[in-house]
Design an enzyme around this catalytic site. Structure first.
Site, PDB file in Angstrom:
ATOM      1  N   HIS A 225      36.487  40.596  44.729  1.00 39.61           N
ATOM      2  CA  HIS A 225      37.483  40.094  43.657  1.00 39.61           C
ATOM      3  C   HIS A 225      38.619  41.037  43.957  1.00 39.61           C
ATOM      4  CE1 HIS A 225      38.952  38.817  40.260  1.00 39.61           C
ATOM      5  NE2 HIS A 225      38.339  37.677  40.270  1.00 39.61           N
TER       6      HIS A 225
ATOM      7  N   ASP B  10      31.782  32.777  41.427  1.00 36.14           N
ATOM      8  CA  ASP B  10      31.232  31.825  42.103  1.00 36.14           C
ATOM      9  C   ASP B  10      29.978  31.840  42.677  1.00 36.14           C
ATOM     10  OD1 ASP B  10      34.716  31.961  42.804  1.00 36.14           O
ATOM     11  OD2 ASP B  10      33.744  29.940  42.033  1.00 36.14           O
TER      12      ASP B  10
HETATM   13  C1  SDX Z   1      37.998  33.536  42.025  1.00 38.27           C
HETATM   14  O1  SDX Z   1      41.976  36.366  40.764  1.00 38.27           O
HETATM   15  C2  SDX Z   1      41.101  35.641  40.054  1.00 38.27           C
HETATM   16  O2  SDX Z   1      40.873  36.090  38.973  1.00 38.27           O
HETATM   17  C3  SDX Z   1      40.263  34.607  40.577  1.00 38.27           C
HETATM   18  C4  SDX Z   1      38.983  33.977  39.800  1.00 38.27           C
HETATM   19  C5  SDX Z   1      39.538  33.160  38.822  1.00 38.27           C
HETATM   20  O3  SDX Z   1      38.537  33.372  37.798  1.00 38.27           O
HETATM   21  O4  SDX Z   1      40.427  32.731  38.595  1.00 38.27           O
HETATM   22  O5  SDX Z   1      38.167  35.197  39.426  1.00 38.27           O
HETATM   23  C6  SDX Z   1      38.105  32.971  40.717  1.00 38.27           C
HETATM   24  O6  SDX Z   1      38.956  32.881  43.017  1.00 38.27           O
HETATM   25  C7  SDX Z   1      36.855  34.490  42.465  1.00 38.27           C
HETATM   26  C8  SDX Z   1      36.965  34.871  44.207  1.00 38.27           C
HETATM   27  C9  SDX Z   1      36.312  33.562  44.847  1.00 38.27           C
HETATM   28  N1  SDX Z   1      36.530  33.787  46.257  1.00 38.27           N
HETATM   29  C10 SDX Z   1      35.530  34.247  47.229  1.00 38.27           C
HETATM   30  O7  SDX Z   1      34.209  34.439  46.723  1.00 38.27           O
HETATM   31  C11 SDX Z   1      35.812  34.248  48.584  1.00 38.27           C
HETATM   32  C12 SDX Z   1      35.340  35.815  49.138  1.00 38.27           C
HETATM   33  N2  SDX Z   1      36.255  36.721  48.493  1.00 38.27           N
HETATM   34  C13 SDX Z   1      37.364  37.120  49.394  1.00 38.27           C
HETATM   35  O8  SDX Z   1      37.891  36.164  50.021  1.00 38.27           O
HETATM   36  C14 SDX Z   1      37.922  38.186  48.617  1.00 38.27           C
HETATM   37  O9  SDX Z   1      37.163  39.094  48.192  1.00 38.27           O
HETATM   38  C15 SDX Z   1      38.856  38.072  47.613  1.00 38.27           C
HETATM   39  C16 SDX Z   1      39.877  36.851  48.165  1.00 38.27           C
HETATM   40  C17 SDX Z   1      38.214  37.309  46.475  1.00 38.27           C
HETATM   41  C18 SDX Z   1      39.803  39.279  47.233  1.00 38.27           C
HETATM   42  O10 SDX Z   1      40.579  39.313  48.306  1.00 38.27           O
HETATM   43  P1  SDX Z   1      41.232  40.809  48.325  1.00 38.27           P
HETATM   44  O11 SDX Z   1      41.688  41.391  47.030  1.00 38.27           O
HETATM   45  O12 SDX Z   1      42.366  40.752  49.612  1.00 38.27           O
HETATM   46  O13 SDX Z   1      40.095  41.795  48.898  1.00 38.27           O
HETATM   47  P2  SDX Z   1      39.991  43.242  48.973  1.00 38.27           P
HETATM   48  O14 SDX Z   1      41.271  43.857  49.156  1.00 38.27           O
HETATM   49  O15 SDX Z   1      39.253  43.866  47.659  1.00 38.27           O
HETATM   50  O16 SDX Z   1      38.960  43.515  50.215  1.00 38.27           O
HETATM   51  C19 SDX Z   1      38.768  44.890  50.576  1.00 38.27           C
HETATM   52  C20 SDX Z   1      37.867  45.004  51.739  1.00 38.27           C
HETATM   53  C21 SDX Z   1      38.486  44.262  52.967  1.00 38.27           C
HETATM   54  O17 SDX Z   1      38.174  44.950  53.927  1.00 38.27           O
HETATM   55  P3  SDX Z   1      38.798  46.353  54.736  1.00 38.27           P
HETATM   56  O18 SDX Z   1      40.157  45.826  55.123  1.00 38.27           O
HETATM   57  O19 SDX Z   1      39.027  47.330  53.725  1.00 38.27           O
HETATM   58  O20 SDX Z   1      37.995  46.720  55.803  1.00 38.27           O
HETATM   59  O21 SDX Z   1      36.820  44.033  51.367  1.00 38.27           O
HETATM   60  C22 SDX Z   1      36.678  42.956  52.279  1.00 38.27           C
HETATM   61  C23 SDX Z   1      38.125  42.846  52.775  1.00 38.27           C
HETATM   62  O22 SDX Z   1      38.219  42.337  54.167  1.00 38.27           O
HETATM   63  N3  SDX Z   1      36.413  42.014  51.746  1.00 38.27           N
HETATM   64  C24 SDX Z   1      35.290  41.225  52.167  1.00 38.27           C
HETATM   65  C25 SDX Z   1      35.034  40.202  51.132  1.00 38.27           C
HETATM   66  N4  SDX Z   1      36.077  40.367  50.259  1.00 38.27           N
HETATM   67  C26 SDX Z   1      36.630  41.427  50.405  1.00 38.27           C
HETATM   68  N5  SDX Z   1      34.382  41.351  53.231  1.00 38.27           N
HETATM   69  C27 SDX Z   1      33.421  40.409  53.336  1.00 38.27           C
HETATM   70  N6  SDX Z   1      33.349  39.414  52.227  1.00 38.27           N
HETATM   71  C28 SDX Z   1      34.054  39.171  51.083  1.00 38.27           C
HETATM   72  N7  SDX Z   1      33.725  38.356  50.428  1.00 38.27           N
END
Ligand code: SDX
Length: 435
Positions: free
Chosen positions: A311, A369
């Site tokens: 998140h 989710d």
């Molecule tokens: C919702 O914003 C909100 O409030 C949204 C929400 C709402 O109620 O409106 O809460 C609802 O959208 C919840 C999120 C649902 N999405 C998912 O579950 C999809 C999977 N999650 C990812 O796509 C991701 O975690 C996000 C999109 C939610 C957040 O993206 P960020 O902020 O760009 O992630 P980050 O910067 O925290 O990532 C840090 C690291 C990165 O790796 P490095 O580059 O540091 O090596 O963590 C990795 C990311 O690649 N990473 C993941 C991951 N999420 C982040 N790796 C694997 N699986 C994941 N799910």
């Protein structure tokens, strides 16, 4: 603002004698902000924050999130208390008006929503323009946008009365449109809303009833649906809410703004994740395949994400995920579903991920989710309707945030800037002279 907290921040440009003094603004709770509105005029520079991870785009009183502590408050009330003690229609009143309603206020508000659940009869034919296999989010986005073609008497955003009617119409009609999108996709007749049913019950009724027999809403499913709606109602300045605010800042009508929010929510990185979690669990197929799947997730080249995890704000458990997991066990138990392989798989996936360094270091935890899809599947909701359900719940959050923005006297059109890294100015070259 505490007497010791800094009241300004100073930004100075290295190698020059130029600096800017930025006022520090403190909120009720949470981190203060540096007001950079005069920065460009004083220093001739912009700030750079792709994805707005460190940018406060507005001043809001609606929802507060503490990502490190895993706290979520709607108008100051913890989500855990609202999920247990309140219900969705009361939460709608709270988000829109800022306070919990008295009994009389709740009765009047609930009546106001109930009496706006029907759609203009002409809208029925609008559905016929879609293919039966259209994704229901496409239908929801189209039909909600089309509402502005039907309700001309509530498009003046500067008239408080018209803003209130639009709010009622959107909160009340989106479940009807959502249910009709589902009925259209399975070739069943549309079911009209009933004024003797509550919000969640009416939605389940319109989703499941058929003219051929009486349909009784299951109280367990109704309570679960109501709680899921409460958990998804609002969430600060997430991507779809920011989309609604930006669209609304141009003066666009509320129906168009909410349609824009629906479009943004659809993405798998946002509201589309609940549907993606079920697809991911189906692809893993068996708990024995979890270690290989986790390795794929950790391999950057695979571009595979652990859907339902991570998140932008929560770097701890999403409090909604915890409530959702508990509700999952409750609903499955009450429905007499002894072993739900998807739930077992999800819990095993969570256990393995939470003990793996890749996820621990990146503070990746289950979000709202991760479990919602499993409950919805157990409730008989088809996977392609999961994000639609998220949109039904989030409509009140979008409307509340839109209303707050419109009523803010300091509100102006949203217009971010950029850093330009393209070609410097150059003269046109005739085609005959191009290399
Ligand atoms: C919702 O914003 C909100 O409030 C949204 C929400 C709402 O109620 O409106 O809460 C609802 O959208 C919840 C999120 C649902 N999405 C998912 O579950 C999809 C999977 N999650 C990812 O796509 C991701 O975690 C996000 C999109 C939610 C957040 O993206 P960020 O902020 O760009 O992630 P980050 O910067 O925290 O990532 C840090 C690291 C990165 O790796 P490095 O580059 O540091 O090596 O963590 C990795 C990311 O690649 N990473 C993941 C991951 N999420 C982040 N790796 C694997 N699986 C994941 N799910």
């Amino acid at each position: 603002m505490s007497s010791t907290s800094p009241k300004t921040a100073t930004l100075s440009l290295e190698g020059t004698n130029r600096s800017a003094t930025l006022p520090i603004i403190e909120g009720t709770i949470g981190p203060p902000v540096a007001d950079i509105r005069k920065l460009y005029n004083e220093l001739g520079i912009f700030t750079f924050d792709p994805g707005y991870g460190g940018t406060a785009a507005c001043d809001s009183k609606i929802t507060y999130i503490d990502g490190d502590a895993g706290v979520l408050l709607y108008r100051g009330y913890p989500i855990e208390q609202l999920a247990e003690k309140s219900d969705f229609i009361e939460v709608c009143y709270l988000l829109l008006n800022g306070e919990l309603p008295t009994e009389a206020q709740l009765k009047e508000f609930s009546h106001g929503v109930t009496t706006h659940t029907m759609l203009h009869e002409q809208l029925r034919s609008f559905f016929n323009g879609f293919r039966r296999d259209a994704h229901p989010m496409a239908v929801l986005c189209g039909v909600v946008g089309a509402l502005s073609a039907f309700y001309h008497d509530s498009l003046d955003i500067n008239d408080p009365k018209q803003r209130e009617i639009s709010a009622f119409r959107l909160i009340a009609k989106v479940p009807t449109i959502a249910a009709w999108a589902y009925k259209y996709s399975i070739g069943q007749p549309f079911v009209y809303p009933r004024n003797d049913l509550g919000y969640a019950a009416n939605f389940l009724y319109m989703l499941n009833a058929v003219p051929a027999e009486e349909y009784k809403v299951n109280p367990i499913l109704c309570r679960a649906m109501d709680r899921i709606l409460v958990l998804h109602a609002d969430h600060e300045q997430n991507a779809s809410t920011s989309t609604v605010r930006l669209a609304g800042s141009t003066g666009a009508n509320p129906f168009a703004c909410i349609a824009a929010g629906i479009a943004a929510l659809w993405g798998p990185a946002h509201g589309g994740a609940n549907e993606a979690v079920l697809k991911m669990l189906a692809e893993i197929e068996h708990p024995k395949n979890i270690p290989d799947f986790i390795e794929k997730v950790k391999d950057k080249n695979s571009n595979v994400k652990l859907m339902g995890f991570g998140h932008r704000v929560y770097k701890n458990f999403d409090p909604r995920a915890k409530i959702m997991q508990a509700t999952c066990h409750e609903v499955l138990g009450e429905l007499g579903i002894k072993d739900e392989p998807m739930l077992d798989m999800a819990m095993e996936l969570e256990r393995i991920a939470l003990s793996d360094d890749y996820f621990i270091q990146r503070k990746l935890y289950p979000n709202v989710d991760f479990y919602s899809g499993i409950i919805l599947k157990a409730m008989g909701i088809p996977t392609h309707m999961f994000t639609v359900l998220f949109a039904v719940a989030r409509t009140v959050g979008w409307v509340s945030q839109w209303k707050e923005m419109i009523e803010d006297p300091a509100q102006r059109i949203g217009r971010p800037r950029q850093i330009y890294t393209g070609a410097p100015q150059r003269d046109y070259v005739a085609v005959a002279e191009r290399g």
